[in-house]
Every structure is written in structure tokens, then in C-alpha cells.
Design a protein around this motif. Structure first.
Motif, short mmCIF file in Angstrom:
data_model
loop_
_atom_site.label_atom_id
_atom_site.label_comp_id
_atom_site.label_asym_id
_atom_site.label_seq_id
_atom_site.Cartn_x
_atom_site.Cartn_y
_atom_site.Cartn_z
N VAL A 19 50.28 50.73 12.75
CA VAL A 19 49.12 49.89 13.09
C VAL A 19 49.42 49.06 14.34
CG1 VAL A 19 47.67 47.99 12.26
CG2 VAL A 19 48.35 49.80 10.70
N LEU A 20 50.62 48.50 14.39
CA LEU A 20 51.00 47.72 15.57
C LEU A 20 51.09 48.61 16.81
CD1 LEU A 20 53.70 45.44 13.93
CD2 LEU A 20 51.41 44.78 14.67
N ALA A 21 51.60 49.82 16.65
CA ALA A 21 51.71 50.75 17.79
C ALA A 21 50.32 51.15 18.29
CB ALA A 21 52.51 51.98 17.40
N MET A 22 49.39 51.37 17.37
CA MET A 22 48.03 51.73 17.80
C MET A 22 47.34 50.54 18.45
SD MET A 22 46.85 54.16 14.67
CE MET A 22 45.40 54.85 15.42
N GLY A 23 47.69 49.34 18.05
CA GLY A 23 47.16 48.15 18.71
C GLY A 23 47.73 48.00 20.11
N MET A 24 49.01 48.30 20.26
CA MET A 24 49.63 48.21 21.59
C MET A 24 49.09 49.28 22.53
SD MET A 24 51.79 45.69 21.55
CE MET A 24 53.03 45.98 22.78
N ARG A 25 48.77 50.46 21.95
CA ARG A 25 48.27 51.56 22.77
C ARG A 25 46.82 51.36 23.18
NH1 ARG A 25 48.82 57.52 20.40
NH2 ARG A 25 46.90 56.90 19.37
N GLY A 26 46.10 50.52 22.44
CA GLY A 26 44.70 50.25 22.78
C GLY A 26 43.71 50.95 21.88
N ASP A 27 44.18 51.67 20.87
CA ASP A 27 43.27 52.32 19.95
C ASP A 27 42.57 51.31 19.04
OD1 ASP A 27 43.99 54.74 21.01
OD2 ASP A 27 45.44 55.20 19.42
N PHE A 28 43.27 50.25 18.67
CA PHE A 28 42.71 49.20 17.84
C PHE A 28 42.61 47.92 18.66
CE2 PHE A 28 44.69 51.03 13.72
CZ PHE A 28 43.60 51.87 13.54
N SER A 29 41.57 47.13 18.38
CA SER A 29 41.48 45.82 19.00
C SER A 29 42.37 44.85 18.21
CB SER A 29 40.03 45.32 19.00
OG SER A 29 39.60 45.09 17.67
N ALA A 30 42.54 43.66 18.72
CA ALA A 30 43.37 42.67 18.04
C ALA A 30 42.76 42.30 16.69
CB ALA A 30 43.53 41.43 18.90
N ASP A 31 41.43 42.29 16.60
CA ASP A 31 40.78 41.99 15.33
C ASP A 31 41.05 43.08 14.30
OD1 ASP A 31 39.72 39.66 16.33
OD2 ASP A 31 37.82 40.60 16.94
N GLU A 32 40.99 44.33 14.71
CA GLU A 32 41.24 45.43 13.78
C GLU A 32 42.69 45.43 13.30
OE1 GLU A 32 38.12 48.86 15.19
OE2 GLU A 32 39.96 48.59 16.34
N VAL A 33 43.61 45.11 14.18
CA VAL A 33 45.02 45.02 13.78
C VAL A 33 45.21 43.89 12.78
CG1 VAL A 33 47.35 44.53 14.61
CG2 VAL A 33 45.89 46.08 15.90
N ALA A 34 44.58 42.75 13.03
CA ALA A 34 44.72 41.60 12.13
C ALA A 34 44.11 41.89 10.77
CB ALA A 34 44.06 40.38 12.76
N VAL A 35 43.06 42.70 10.72
CA VAL A 35 42.43 43.05 9.44
C VAL A 35 43.30 44.03 8.67
CG1 VAL A 35 40.47 44.26 8.42
CG2 VAL A 35 40.09 42.54 10.17
N ARG A 36 44.00 44.92 9.35
CA ARG A 36 44.77 45.96 8.68
C ARG A 36 46.18 45.51 8.25
NH1 ARG A 36 41.21 48.88 11.78
NH2 ARG A 36 40.48 50.84 10.86
N LEU A 37 46.72 44.49 8.86
CA LEU A 37 48.08 44.06 8.52
C LEU A 37 48.23 43.56 7.08
CD1 LEU A 37 49.41 42.41 11.79
CD2 LEU A 37 50.00 44.63 10.80
N PRO A 38 47.29 42.77 6.53
CA PRO A 38 47.44 42.40 5.11
C PRO A 38 47.41 43.61 4.17
CG PRO A 38 45.89 40.93 6.17
CD PRO A 38 46.20 42.02 7.14
N TRP A 39 46.69 44.65 4.55
CA TRP A 39 46.67 45.86 3.73
C TRP A 39 48.03 46.54 3.74
CZ3 TRP A 39 43.19 46.64 0.22
CH2 TRP A 39 41.94 46.06 0.37
N CYS A 40 48.75 46.44 4.84
CA CYS A 40 50.10 47.00 4.89
C CYS A 40 51.03 46.23 3.96
CB CYS A 40 50.63 46.95 6.32
SG CYS A 40 49.71 48.02 7.47
#
Length: 81
Positions: A19-40
Motif C-alpha cells: 500500500v505504501l509502495a503504491m502510494g509512493m508510485r502515485g497509484d493511490f492518493s494520500a487519502d486512500e493510503v491513510a484509509v487502507r493502513l488501518p485495514w493492514c
């Protein structure tokens, strides 16, 4: 089991790496990364809980009382003199 144990956090971090790698690559926005991290973290907690449950040996069965043990016979079953 606490969700902030070191093994849960380690598994959660491993699950968060894509999830963090996809956020760094630009596939996810910062909001999408923040929403998915608690699920991890939740998935890490579930995985550790499942592994701990599977690795725990079964508890030994309680010892049964023998039929001839003193004090276990009913007074009605005792022979009359």
C-alpha cells in the motif's frame, strides 16, 4: 490480545508495504493510503491471532474419577450388612 503487540505491528507493516509502495508510485492518493493502513493493521492482528490459535497445543483433558475411588460411591449402592 492487544493490537499493539510487536508481532502484530510487524505483520501489519509487512502487509502495509504494498500500500505504501503504491502510494509512493502515485497509484493511490494520500487519502486512500491513510484509509487502507488501518485495514493492514487489522489484517495483521487477524493473521497473528489465527497463527497463535493454531499453534497453541490443546489443553489436557481433565482426569476422570475412577469408579472405585473412595467417596465416589453412592450410599444407596453400598451393600447392607
Amino acid at each position: 490480545m492487544s493490537p499493539l503487540r510487536w508481532d502484530v505491528l510487524a505483520v501489519g507493516l509487512v502487509l502495509a508495504l504494498p500500500v505504501l509502495a503504491m502510494g509512493m508510485r502515485g497509484d493511490f492518493s494520500a487519502d486512500e493510503v491513510a484509509v487502507r493502513l488501518p485495514w493492514c493493521l487489522l489484517a495483521g492482528w487477524g493473521a497473528v491471532a489465527l497463527l497463535r490459535w493454531a499453534a497453541t497445543p490443546p489443553s489436557p483433558a481433565p482426569a476422570r474419577r475412577r469408579a472405585g475411588a473412595p467417596g465416589s460411591a453412592d450410599p444407596e449402592d453400598a451393600p447392607t450388612p
